[in-house]
Design an enzyme around this catalytic site. Structure first.
Site, PDB file in Angstrom:
ATOM      1  N   GLU A  35      41.123  37.820  36.998  1.00  0.00           N
ATOM      2  CA  GLU A  35      41.289  39.221  37.524  1.00  0.00           C
ATOM      3  C   GLU A  35      41.007  40.122  36.506  1.00  0.00           C
ATOM      4  O   GLU A  35      40.902  41.492  36.711  1.00  0.00           O
ATOM      5  CB  GLU A  35      42.765  39.400  37.958  1.00  0.00           C
ATOM      6  CG  GLU A  35      43.792  39.098  36.785  1.00  0.00           C
ATOM      7  CD  GLU A  35      44.246  37.522  36.793  1.00  0.00           C
ATOM      8  OE1 GLU A  35      45.562  37.612  36.981  1.00  0.00           O
ATOM      9  OE2 GLU A  35      43.576  36.793  37.064  1.00  0.00           O
ATOM     10  N   HIS A  36      40.690  39.899  35.421  1.00  0.00           N
ATOM     11  CA  HIS A  36      40.132  40.805  34.278  1.00  0.00           C
ATOM     12  C   HIS A  36      38.646  41.094  34.295  1.00  0.00           C
ATOM     13  O   HIS A  36      37.992  41.750  33.658  1.00  0.00           O
ATOM     14  CB  HIS A  36      40.459  40.313  32.782  1.00  0.00           C
ATOM     15  CG  HIS A  36      41.973  40.417  32.838  1.00  0.00           C
ATOM     16  ND1 HIS A  36      42.598  41.484  32.716  1.00  0.00           N
ATOM     17  CD2 HIS A  36      42.990  39.241  32.552  1.00  0.00           C
ATOM     18  CE1 HIS A  36      43.950  41.461  32.287  1.00  0.00           C
ATOM     19  NE2 HIS A  36      44.024  40.053  32.193  1.00  0.00           N
TER      20      HIS A  36
END
Length: 219
Positions: free
Chosen positions: A132-133
Protein backbone atom coordinates in the site's frame (compact mmCIF):
# COMPACT_ATOMS: atom_id res chain seq x y z
CA UNK A 1 0.55 8.73 -16.39
CA UNK A 2 3.69 9.13 -18.51
CA UNK A 3 6.89 7.18 -17.89
CA UNK A 4 8.56 10.32 -16.53
CA UNK A 5 5.66 10.94 -14.13
CA UNK A 6 5.71 7.31 -13.01
CA UNK A 7 9.45 7.45 -12.36
CA UNK A 8 9.05 10.67 -10.39
CA UNK A 9 6.29 9.09 -8.27
CA UNK A 10 8.51 6.15 -7.37
CA UNK A 11 11.46 8.39 -6.54
CA UNK A 12 9.23 10.39 -4.19
CA UNK A 13 7.84 7.20 -2.70
CA UNK A 14 11.28 5.79 -1.94
CA UNK A 15 12.47 8.98 -0.30
CA UNK A 16 9.33 9.52 1.75
CA UNK A 17 8.98 5.93 2.99
CA UNK A 18 12.66 5.68 3.90
CA UNK A 19 12.55 8.93 5.89
CA UNK A 20 9.16 8.10 7.46
CA UNK A 21 10.19 4.72 8.84
CA UNK A 22 13.74 5.75 9.71
CA UNK A 23 12.13 8.29 12.07
CA UNK A 24 9.65 8.27 14.93
CA UNK A 25 6.79 6.48 13.10
CA UNK A 26 9.09 3.51 12.53
CA UNK A 27 10.15 3.47 16.16
CA UNK A 28 6.50 3.47 17.22
CA UNK A 29 5.53 0.40 15.16
CA UNK A 30 6.23 -1.91 18.10
CA UNK A 31 3.90 0.16 20.30
CA UNK A 32 1.15 0.53 17.71
CA UNK A 33 1.41 -3.20 16.99
CA UNK A 34 0.61 -3.92 20.62
CA UNK A 35 -2.25 -1.41 20.69
CA UNK A 36 -3.87 -2.79 17.53
CA UNK A 37 -3.17 -6.39 18.49
CA UNK A 38 -1.18 -7.07 15.34
CA UNK A 39 1.84 -8.25 17.34
CA UNK A 40 -0.16 -11.09 18.89
CA UNK A 41 -2.35 -11.74 15.86
CA UNK A 42 0.63 -12.20 13.52
CA UNK A 43 1.19 -15.62 15.01
CA UNK A 44 -2.30 -16.69 13.92
CA UNK A 45 -1.26 -16.32 10.29
CA UNK A 46 2.15 -18.03 10.31
CA UNK A 47 1.23 -21.55 11.41
CA UNK A 48 0.43 -24.92 9.79
CA UNK A 49 -3.33 -24.33 9.72
CA UNK A 50 -2.92 -20.95 8.00
CA UNK A 51 0.20 -19.94 6.04
CA UNK A 52 2.28 -23.11 6.36
CA UNK A 53 6.03 -22.69 5.75
CA UNK A 54 7.03 -26.23 6.69
CA UNK A 55 9.14 -27.70 3.89
CA UNK A 56 10.08 -24.23 2.58
CA UNK A 57 13.87 -23.93 2.72
CA UNK A 58 14.28 -20.38 1.40
CA UNK A 59 11.86 -17.79 2.75
CA UNK A 60 11.64 -14.05 2.13
CA UNK A 61 10.16 -11.43 4.47
CA UNK A 62 9.52 -8.59 2.03
CA UNK A 63 9.45 -5.26 3.84
CA UNK A 64 10.23 -6.84 7.21
CA UNK A 65 9.88 -3.69 9.29
CA UNK A 66 10.73 -4.40 12.92
CA UNK A 67 10.78 -8.17 12.38
CA UNK A 68 7.19 -8.87 13.45
CA UNK A 69 6.65 -11.66 10.91
CA UNK A 70 10.29 -12.76 10.75
CA UNK A 71 10.21 -14.14 14.28
CA UNK A 72 7.13 -16.26 13.56
CA UNK A 73 8.58 -17.46 10.26
CA UNK A 74 11.73 -18.69 12.00
CA UNK A 75 9.65 -20.31 14.71
CA UNK A 76 7.44 -22.25 12.27
CA UNK A 77 9.96 -23.04 9.51
CA UNK A 78 12.13 -26.15 9.38
CA UNK A 79 15.34 -25.96 11.45
CA UNK A 80 17.47 -25.85 8.29
CA UNK A 81 15.36 -23.18 6.56
CA UNK A 82 16.97 -19.83 5.76
CA UNK A 83 15.13 -16.53 6.09
CA UNK A 84 16.02 -13.43 4.08
CA UNK A 85 14.43 -10.16 5.16
CA UNK A 86 14.69 -6.73 3.58
CA UNK A 87 13.38 -3.25 4.16
CA UNK A 88 13.90 0.11 2.47
CA UNK A 89 14.52 1.69 5.90
CA UNK A 90 17.92 1.00 7.43
CA UNK A 91 16.67 1.92 10.89
CA UNK A 92 13.88 -0.64 10.62
CA UNK A 93 16.50 -3.24 9.74
CA UNK A 94 18.39 -2.34 12.92
CA UNK A 95 15.17 -2.80 14.90
CA UNK A 96 14.57 -6.17 13.24
CA UNK A 97 18.13 -7.27 13.97
CA UNK A 98 17.78 -6.44 17.66
CA UNK A 99 14.47 -8.25 17.83
CA UNK A 100 15.30 -11.35 15.77
CA UNK A 101 18.88 -12.26 16.46
CA UNK A 102 19.31 -15.54 14.58
CA UNK A 103 22.11 -17.03 12.45
CA UNK A 104 19.39 -18.25 10.07
CA UNK A 105 18.38 -14.66 9.25
CA UNK A 106 19.98 -12.47 6.58
CA UNK A 107 18.99 -8.79 6.46
CA UNK A 108 19.38 -6.41 3.54
CA UNK A 109 18.38 -2.88 2.53
CA UNK A 110 16.31 -3.16 -0.65
CA UNK A 111 13.38 -1.71 -2.57
CA UNK A 112 10.35 -3.89 -3.32
CA UNK A 113 10.25 -2.67 -6.91
CA UNK A 114 13.91 -3.55 -7.59
CA UNK A 115 14.79 -6.70 -5.66
CA UNK A 116 18.44 -7.81 -5.63
CA UNK A 117 17.58 -11.52 -5.87
CA UNK A 118 17.72 -13.98 -8.73
CA UNK A 119 14.63 -15.38 -10.41
CA UNK A 120 12.86 -18.21 -8.51
CA UNK A 121 15.01 -17.88 -5.38
CA UNK A 122 12.37 -18.39 -2.68
CA UNK A 123 9.90 -21.13 -1.78
CA UNK A 124 7.72 -18.77 0.26
CA UNK A 125 7.34 -15.01 0.68
CA UNK A 126 5.55 -12.86 3.23
CA UNK A 127 4.79 -9.23 2.40
CA UNK A 128 3.03 -7.52 5.29
CA UNK A 129 1.59 -4.02 4.91
CA UNK A 130 4.10 -2.94 2.26
CA UNK A 131 2.24 -2.90 -1.04
CA UNK A 132 0.00 0.00 0.00
CA UNK A 133 3.02 2.29 0.12
CA UNK A 134 3.62 1.94 -3.63
CA UNK A 135 2.13 4.48 -6.05
CA UNK A 136 1.38 1.50 -8.34
CA UNK A 137 1.17 -2.08 -6.97
CA UNK A 138 2.14 -3.83 -10.21
CA UNK A 139 5.95 -3.33 -10.11
CA UNK A 140 6.08 -4.71 -6.58
CA UNK A 141 3.85 -7.69 -7.36
CA UNK A 142 5.83 -8.49 -10.50
CA UNK A 143 9.05 -8.53 -8.50
CA UNK A 144 7.56 -10.76 -5.81
CA UNK A 145 6.36 -13.18 -8.49
CA UNK A 146 9.77 -13.11 -10.18
CA UNK A 147 11.77 -14.13 -7.10
CA UNK A 148 9.22 -16.78 -6.08
CA UNK A 149 9.72 -20.25 -7.52
CA UNK A 150 6.97 -21.63 -9.76
CA UNK A 151 4.24 -22.93 -7.50
CA UNK A 152 5.72 -21.07 -4.53
CA UNK A 153 3.44 -19.34 -2.03
CA UNK A 154 3.03 -15.70 -1.05
CA UNK A 155 1.23 -14.32 1.99
CA UNK A 156 0.14 -10.79 1.12
CA UNK A 157 -1.29 -8.36 3.68
CA UNK A 158 -2.58 -4.96 2.63
CA UNK A 159 -4.85 -2.17 3.83
CA UNK A 160 -8.40 -2.43 2.48
CA UNK A 161 -10.73 0.37 1.39
CA UNK A 162 -12.99 0.10 4.43
CA UNK A 163 -13.79 2.62 7.18
CA UNK A 164 -11.01 1.34 9.45
CA UNK A 165 -8.68 1.05 6.47
CA UNK A 166 -9.26 4.71 5.74
CA UNK A 167 -8.10 5.68 9.21
CA UNK A 168 -5.01 3.49 8.85
CA UNK A 169 -4.33 5.18 5.53
CA UNK A 170 -4.33 8.60 7.20
CA UNK A 171 -2.14 7.44 10.06
CA UNK A 172 0.50 5.65 7.98
CA UNK A 173 0.29 7.77 4.81
CA UNK A 174 -0.55 4.79 2.63
CA UNK A 175 -3.19 3.92 0.06
CA UNK A 176 -6.01 1.42 0.42
CA UNK A 177 -7.00 -1.34 -2.00
CA UNK A 178 -10.29 -2.61 -3.24
CA UNK A 179 -10.28 -6.39 -2.83
CA UNK A 180 -11.51 -7.12 -6.37
CA UNK A 181 -9.03 -4.68 -7.91
CA UNK A 182 -6.12 -6.21 -6.02
CA UNK A 183 -7.20 -9.73 -6.99
CA UNK A 184 -7.28 -8.76 -10.67
CA UNK A 185 -3.90 -7.00 -10.41
CA UNK A 186 -2.30 -10.04 -8.75
CA UNK A 187 -3.62 -12.24 -11.56
CA UNK A 188 -2.15 -9.89 -14.18
CA UNK A 189 1.22 -10.08 -12.40
CA UNK A 190 1.35 -13.90 -12.46
CA UNK A 191 -0.04 -14.61 -8.98
CA UNK A 192 -3.06 -16.84 -8.37
CA UNK A 193 -5.43 -15.81 -5.57
CA UNK A 194 -5.75 -19.08 -3.61
CA UNK A 195 -7.51 -18.32 -0.32
CA UNK A 196 -8.35 -15.39 1.91
CA UNK A 197 -7.29 -15.50 5.56
CA UNK A 198 -8.46 -13.58 8.63
CA UNK A 199 -6.91 -12.92 12.01
CA UNK A 200 -9.96 -14.35 13.77
CA UNK A 201 -13.65 -15.21 13.24
CA UNK A 202 -14.52 -11.76 14.62
CA UNK A 203 -12.34 -10.10 11.97
CA UNK A 204 -14.04 -12.17 9.27
CA UNK A 205 -17.55 -11.40 10.54
CA UNK A 206 -16.94 -7.64 10.86
CA UNK A 207 -14.68 -7.45 7.82
CA UNK A 208 -11.74 -6.08 9.81
CA UNK A 209 -7.99 -6.57 9.59
CA UNK A 210 -7.41 -5.70 5.94
CA UNK A 211 -6.79 -7.94 2.96
CA UNK A 212 -4.89 -11.09 3.90
CA UNK A 213 -4.50 -13.60 1.10
CA UNK A 214 -2.37 -16.60 0.17
CA UNK A 215 -1.28 -16.53 -3.45
CA UNK A 216 0.68 -18.93 -5.63
CA UNK A 217 3.02 -18.14 -8.47
CA UNK A 218 1.59 -19.56 -11.65
CA UNK A 219 3.29 -22.70 -12.94
Amino acid sequence: MTNDQSQTSFIKYRGFIRAHYDGLPGALTAVTGLITGHEALAGRLIRPSAFDVRGCKYILDAGCGNGRYSRFLLRQADPDARLTAFDISVNMLHRAQRRVNSPRLTLAAADLTRLPYADETFDAVVSGWVLEHLPDPSPGLIELARVLRRGGKLLLLSTEDTFTGGWCSRLWHCRTYNRSFLKDTCHECGLEWRRELWFSPVHRRLHLGGIIVELRRKQ
